[in-house]
Scaffold this active site. Sequence first.
Site, PDB file in Angstrom:
ATOM      1  CG  ASP A 116      -2.034   0.990   1.133  1.00 34.12           C
ATOM      2  OD1 ASP A 116      -1.761   2.198   0.923  1.00 34.12           O
ATOM      3  OD2 ASP A 116      -3.198   0.585   1.253  1.00 34.12           O
ATOM      4  CB  ILE A 117       0.825   4.304  -2.104  1.00 34.25           C
ATOM      5  CG1 ILE A 117       1.896   5.243  -2.584  1.00 34.25           C
ATOM      6  CG2 ILE A 117      -0.426   5.062  -1.714  1.00 34.25           C
ATOM      7  CD1 ILE A 117       1.747   5.596  -4.040  1.00 34.25           C
ATOM      8  CG  ASN A 153     -12.095  -0.595   4.556  1.00 31.67           C
ATOM      9  OD1 ASN A 153     -12.514  -0.954   5.652  1.00 31.67           O
ATOM     10  ND2 ASN A 153     -10.902  -0.060   4.405  1.00 31.67           N
ATOM     11  CG  HIS A 192     -13.283   2.970   6.706  1.00 31.67           C
ATOM     12  ND1 HIS A 192     -12.750   4.182   7.073  1.00 31.67           N
ATOM     13  CD2 HIS A 192     -13.751   2.414   7.847  1.00 31.67           C
ATOM     14  CE1 HIS A 192     -12.884   4.339   8.374  1.00 31.67           C
ATOM     15  NE2 HIS A 192     -13.495   3.283   8.865  1.00 31.67           N
ATOM     16  CD  GLN A 193     -14.877  -0.385  -1.985  1.00 31.53           C
ATOM     17  OE1 GLN A 193     -16.048  -0.608  -1.689  1.00 31.53           O
ATOM     18  NE2 GLN A 193     -14.247  -1.030  -2.956  1.00 31.53           N
ATOM     19  CG  HIS A 213      -8.583  -2.897  -1.781  1.00 29.43           C
ATOM     20  ND1 HIS A 213      -9.522  -2.194  -2.501  1.00 29.43           N
ATOM     21  CD2 HIS A 213      -8.420  -2.208  -0.625  1.00 29.43           C
ATOM     22  CE1 HIS A 213      -9.900  -1.126  -1.821  1.00 29.43           C
ATOM     23  NE2 HIS A 213      -9.249  -1.118  -0.676  1.00 29.43           N
ATOM     24  CG  HIS A 221      -6.469  -2.729   3.632  1.00 29.54           C
ATOM     25  ND1 HIS A 221      -5.713  -1.610   3.354  1.00 29.54           N
ATOM     26  CD2 HIS A 221      -7.718  -2.460   3.156  1.00 29.54           C
ATOM     27  CE1 HIS A 221      -6.477  -0.704   2.744  1.00 29.54           C
ATOM     28  NE2 HIS A 221      -7.698  -1.201   2.611  1.00 29.54           N
TER      29      HIS A 221
END
Length: 136
Positions: A29-30, A85, A90-91, A97, A99
């Site tokens: 994740d960035i 999410n 939160h999405q 995806h 996490h």
Amino acid sequence: MNCIFCKIIDGEIPSYKIYEDENVIAFLDISQLTKGHTLVVPKKHVKNVYEMNEDLASKVFQSVPKIANALKKAFNPIGLNVINNNEKPHQSVDHFHIHLVPRYENDEFKMEFINHQDQYEDDDYEKVLNKIKNNL
Ligand code: 5GP
Ligand code: ZN
């Protein structure tokens, strides 16, 4: 399609790719919530869990234990959160995806919703249970 994860899958946008197979890719994740925070993403564009079928769900989750164990061996975290999410609140990326968030002593990541526990009466649990079962 203007989807950032499809662009990562297609190689149009670079990523720090950890793992790839026929069905999924996993990349950092960035925004590293904690060290090693990883996203596991189906190559097929589906918006979220509501759009997944059983076959795709099993293919995507299949890779999660392998990556979780790699994170464990790499960083020796005290724990690991597996989070997904869907829609609000939160999405933020509309491509499914998962996490993987390794947890460390005194890290600053807060799973605040676990504090919102509510004790129900028996018949309240029954009502909730039946409502869900009637919709399976
Ligand atoms: P969500 O809030 O939808 O569950 O999570 C989306 C995640 O995607 C966020 O944690 C965000 O940091 C990450 N993200 C958004 N854009 C990019 C990107 O271009 N590259 C990578 N590697 N992660 C991204
Ligand atoms: Zn996509």
